[in-house]
Design a protein around this motif. Structure first.
Motif, PDB file in Angstrom:
ATOM      1  N   TRP A 255       2.394   7.183  10.185  1.00 11.89           N
ATOM      2  CA  TRP A 255       0.814   7.012  10.380  1.00 11.89           C
ATOM      3  C   TRP A 255       0.285   5.577  10.366  1.00 11.89           C
ATOM      4  O   TRP A 255      -0.711   5.368  10.938  1.00 11.89           O
ATOM      5  CB  TRP A 255       0.342   7.778   8.670  1.00 11.89           C
TER       6      TRP A 255
ATOM      7  N   TRP B 297     -12.469   1.173  14.801  1.00  9.88           N
ATOM      8  CA  TRP B 297     -12.524  -0.507  14.710  1.00  9.88           C
ATOM      9  C   TRP B 297     -13.792  -0.901  14.063  1.00  9.88           C
ATOM     10  O   TRP B 297     -13.984  -2.081  13.579  1.00  9.88           O
ATOM     11  CB  TRP B 297     -12.727  -1.088  16.213  1.00  9.88           C
TER      12      TRP B 297
ATOM     13  N   THR C 218      -8.050   2.003   7.160  1.00  8.75           N
ATOM     14  CA  THR C 218      -8.736   2.246   8.647  1.00  8.75           C
ATOM     15  C   THR C 218      -8.864   3.539   8.895  1.00  8.75           C
ATOM     16  O   THR C 218      -7.797   4.387   8.922  1.00  8.75           O
ATOM     17  CB  THR C 218      -7.778   1.402   9.358  1.00  8.75           C
ATOM     18  N   GLN C 219     -10.015   3.786   9.335  1.00 11.17           N
ATOM     19  CA  GLN C 219     -10.455   5.187   9.716  1.00 11.17           C
ATOM     20  C   GLN C 219     -10.000   5.395  11.242  1.00 11.17           C
ATOM     21  O   GLN C 219      -9.477   4.546  11.785  1.00 11.17           O
ATOM     22  CB  GLN C 219     -11.811   5.299   9.529  1.00 11.17           C
ATOM     23  N   MET C 220     -10.268   6.560  11.652  1.00 12.52           N
ATOM     24  CA  MET C 220      -9.725   6.888  13.155  1.00 12.52           C
ATOM     25  C   MET C 220     -10.992   6.648  13.779  1.00 12.52           C
ATOM     26  O   MET C 220     -12.221   6.620  13.419  1.00 12.52           O
ATOM     27  CB  MET C 220      -9.241   8.651  13.057  1.00 12.52           C
TER      28      MET C 220
ATOM     29  N   ARG D 209       0.887  -1.386  -0.142  1.00  8.70           N
ATOM     30  CA  ARG D 209       0.109  -0.093   0.069  1.00  8.70           C
ATOM     31  C   ARG D 209       0.751   1.382   0.004  1.00  8.70           C
ATOM     32  O   ARG D 209       0.536   2.196  -0.571  1.00  8.70           O
ATOM     33  CB  ARG D 209      -0.989  -0.039   1.227  1.00  8.70           C
TER      34      ARG D 209
ATOM     35  N   VAL E  36      -0.352   4.094  13.687  1.00  5.17           N
ATOM     36  CA  VAL E  36      -1.593   4.430  14.084  1.00  5.17           C
ATOM     37  C   VAL E  36      -2.879   3.652  13.944  1.00  5.17           C
ATOM     38  O   VAL E  36      -2.987   2.762  14.283  1.00  5.17           O
ATOM     39  CB  VAL E  36      -1.831   6.006  13.938  1.00  5.17           C
ATOM     40  N   ALA E  37      -3.599   4.313  12.947  1.00  3.03           N
ATOM     41  CA  ALA E  37      -5.057   3.450  12.892  1.00  3.03           C
ATOM     42  C   ALA E  37      -5.033   2.055  12.001  1.00  3.03           C
ATOM     43  O   ALA E  37      -5.371   0.900  12.902  1.00  3.03           O
ATOM     44  CB  ALA E  37      -6.054   4.273  12.006  1.00  3.03           C
ATOM     45  N   GLU E  38      -4.140   2.073  11.052  1.00  2.00           N
ATOM     46  CA  GLU E  38      -4.089   0.892  10.487  1.00  2.00           C
ATOM     47  C   GLU E  38      -3.107  -0.316  11.415  1.00  2.00           C
ATOM     48  O   GLU E  38      -3.923  -1.551  11.326  1.00  2.00           O
ATOM     49  CB  GLU E  38      -3.158   1.189   9.020  1.00  2.00           C
TER      50      GLU E  38
ATOM     51  N   TYR F 150      -7.757   6.158  18.206  1.00  2.00           N
ATOM     52  CA  TYR F 150      -7.608   5.096  17.081  1.00  2.00           C
ATOM     53  C   TYR F 150      -7.455   3.746  17.636  1.00  2.00           C
ATOM     54  O   TYR F 150      -7.460   3.503  18.846  1.00  2.00           O
ATOM     55  CB  TYR F 150      -6.401   5.531  16.484  1.00  2.00           C
ATOM     56  N   PRO F 151      -7.930   2.755  16.680  1.00  2.00           N
ATOM     57  CA  PRO F 151      -8.522   2.939  15.440  1.00  2.00           C
ATOM     58  C   PRO F 151      -9.944   3.025  15.421  1.00  2.00           C
ATOM     59  O   PRO F 151     -10.612   2.828  16.477  1.00  2.00           O
ATOM     60  CB  PRO F 151      -7.878   1.544  14.772  1.00  2.00           C
TER      61      PRO F 151
ATOM     62  N   ARG G  45      -2.729  -0.347  14.608  1.00  2.00           N
ATOM     63  CA  ARG G  45      -3.525  -0.779  15.778  1.00  2.00           C
ATOM     64  C   ARG G  45      -4.636  -1.744  15.370  1.00  2.00           C
ATOM     65  O   ARG G  45      -4.959  -2.642  16.339  1.00  2.00           O
ATOM     66  CB  ARG G  45      -3.865   0.405  16.450  1.00  2.00           C
ATOM     67  N   PHE G  46      -5.398  -1.394  14.375  1.00  2.00           N
ATOM     68  CA  PHE G  46      -6.311  -2.175  13.894  1.00  2.00           C
ATOM     69  C   PHE G  46      -5.883  -3.737  13.596  1.00  2.00           C
ATOM     70  O   PHE G  46      -6.186  -4.800  13.862  1.00  2.00           O
ATOM     71  CB  PHE G  46      -7.260  -1.622  12.799  1.00  2.00           C
TER      72      PHE G  46
ATOM     73  N   PRO H  82      -4.761   5.988  21.680  1.00  2.00           N
ATOM     74  CA  PRO H  82      -5.361   4.544  21.323  1.00  2.00           C
ATOM     75  C   PRO H  82      -6.508   4.230  22.193  1.00  2.00           C
ATOM     76  O   PRO H  82      -6.501   4.397  23.582  1.00  2.00           O
ATOM     77  CB  PRO H  82      -4.217   3.492  21.761  1.00  2.00           C
ATOM     78  N   PHE H  83      -7.526   3.702  21.664  1.00  2.00           N
ATOM     79  CA  PHE H  83      -8.357   3.049  22.472  1.00  2.00           C
ATOM     80  C   PHE H  83      -8.180   1.786  23.392  1.00  2.00           C
ATOM     81  O   PHE H  83      -7.152   1.194  22.892  1.00  2.00           O
ATOM     82  CB  PHE H  83      -9.747   2.353  21.707  1.00  2.00           C
TER      83      PHE H  83
END
Lengths: 360, 360
Positions: free
Chosen positions: A343, B237, B153-155, A119, A346-348, B234-235, A350-351, B299-300
């Motif tokens: 970046w 989920w 992945t969104q925030m 990506r 963070v979101a990607e 984030y994230p 952690r998910f 982070p959550f």
């Protein structure tokens, strides 16, 4: 019989059979040849050129046809840049890092050790300076490039013995696919071996080599490596997201109509997306089967990754001294990668990490 | 003036100006209208339809044109499935989960809480049963679908106060974008709020709501949320890899020539790849600027993620009881996801995690 006239005749017969008025088919028939660097048994990666060629034909209503030729059919696997440059074929489907020996900068168009994932490469190529810089460089070979796929992060390969520390790498004879990883591995004490895919199994079995990397579970399974070298290491830190490309003779591309230029661009996007999705869909099943067949799945230790990372940076400095093209493009690559990694943490990240910690 | 005749006239004028023989343009001109569910300021996601439309036009030499209309221009953002089903537009660009209220199964075509990331969705759609199953379902609305993008992945959104445990979620008024995440959040004690993008800032500032999720750094920054709700979690989920789709009226699609069908498929692949790469390229810079402007990136907690996961599974069971379409498609989704996650733990996950641990 000459292959080109065969294709040409078949094309005309097809057009006549379909009853299309001469005025229509006379204006715009384009016939290209594409040389792949891949053998047919690597069906996912070889198949990327077929997805591309089929899309071009379908979109143009058969007025633009590209015949696909496996490695060795028209020219050797690693002869395709010369072939495109000289115009003996209009297009090639290959991995740019194969041409590291011509200039290290080729590797930046596909994968470098500890480089970007699939990506991130797409982001750099499409909305960073990646494609622009690479095409400026490829232009010196009379070529333009289009994304032609990605395998995703590859595996680190098959080892006869377990490899726990950097010391275990010293003197290890390992089959490797590219010049850049060869330079890095040499610094780690590995003795890189260049062996075609079809001969790796026997070399591992006889002990002529101690280890071999190929691609990932789907392709590796077909060659049966687990029977002769059961330790399957991950990740292939030298191929975090190797991009496969279409190289196209610039004069042939420039001579296309605007419609056909747009068709090439969209067909390549389609092939690129398809290859990655196909690998992602096929690798999990193969991995399960390999584990069921006594493969030992092992991560490279942090010490090995750290030593490899350090050796990679040394090679990058040497490349910068040798190749102004490497120096210029690598500076942009690294700056972009730095932001990407920050970046993706963070979101990607952690998910993905949370999902990977779950038992679904 | 009627917009359609405007476009039609402009099209004919263009064709005549270009001096193309009447016999050619008479045979195949196709004019479609596409209703987007997005406003123009969401330029990356809205722009996906423009990338698509421009590619279709370029590939067809202007013989196939699709005019793109922002949310509200022809119909409300959430009216586009009705619009496509009734044939008042031929195409839409939207997020399938917006139509969760019609049937929960719509969400499986875009994102469900703790679902798949962008690459895994592509793999399921293209080389699993995803597109086949979704199109079987969309077929009951007279539609076929094509991938039209992904945000990555969104925030998790903007919170006025810090949220440390599941107890902190109880009674929280939070702006949420979809019905499925609303159902899950309700189980966690959150009171979901439906507020258009343009009104979120003021609602957060006044304290009418306690939190709001939107997209990711690039889009969020433009709305200035950090000034009124500095805790950026984030994230997201509930959106690990939300797919954006083109929905196309099945009769209109079936009436296309084979060339135009192939053009739609390739143009959608191009738009899909472009959107994800654009978000990946733009989010890092925006995140850095947000952090520079006093955003607290948090982070959550694992407790919150665990509670949310548990609540999600409850909602999935309820959906299976309510919707046979959900039940059937979700079973396939989950089986595919299980294999994906097992494989992504290995090469891809280890590579990404190592890179994310480095200071580049």
């Amino acid at each position: 019989m000459d292959r080109r006239s065969l294709i040409k005749n078949a094309g005309i017969a097809g057009v006549l059979a379909a009853g299309i008025a001469p005025a229509v088919h006379a204006q715009a028939a384009v016939r290209w040849r594409l040389a792949s660097s891949f053998p047919k048994p690597l069906d996912t990666i070889y198949g990327g050129a077929e997805v591309f060629s089929n899309a071009v034909k379908a979109m143009s209503g058969g007025k633009f046809e590209i015949s696909v030729h496996a490695a060795g059919e028209l020219m050797p696997a690693f002869g395709v840049v010369d072939g495109v440059q000289q115009g003996s074929v209009e297009a090639a489907h290959t991995v740019p890092y194969y041409f590291y020996g011509k200039n290290p900068a080729f590797a930046l168009g596909s994968a470098i050790p500890f480089g970007m994932n699939a990506r991130q490469m797409n982001a750099w190529m499409m909305h960073g300076n990646g494609r622009k810089l690479m095409d400026e460089f490829y232009g010196t070979y009379g070529m333009v490039s289009f994304n032609g796929g990605n395998t995703g992060t590859q595996m680190g390969g098959w080892f006869r013995k377990e490899i726990k520390t950097p010391a275990d790498l010293k003197g290890l004879k390992m089959r490797l696919g590219g010049g850049l990883v060869g330079d890095v591995m040499t610094k780690l004490g590995v003795v890189p071996q260049s062996i075609p895919g079809g001969e790796i199994y026997q070399a591992l079995e006889k002990g002529t080599i101690d280890a071999a990397e190929w691609v990932g579970p789907y392709d590796d399974q077909k060659l049966g490596f687990n029977k002769v070298a059961p330790n399957y290491y991950y990740p292939g830190w030298w191929e975090g997201g190797p991009e496969v490309d279409f190289f196209i003779n610039k004069k042939a591309f420039d001579a296309l109509s605007p419609e056909n230029k747009a068709i090439i661009a969209a067909a390549s996007a389609m092939a690129a997306q398809d290859m990655l999705a196909k690998y992602d869909a096929r690798n999990p099943t193969a991995l399960k089967q390999l584990i069921g067949a006594k493969t030992k799945l092992l991560p490279f230790s942090k010490e090995i990754l750290d030593a490899s990372y350090k050796a990679s940076l040394q090679v990058y400095e040497e490349n910068s001294a040798k190749s102004p093209e490497w120096k210029k493009i690598y500076a942009d690559f690294l700056a972009f990668q730095r932001d990407q990694v920050a970046w993706f943490r963070v979101a990607e990240g952690r998910f993905d990490n949370y999902m990977q910690s779950m038992k679904l």
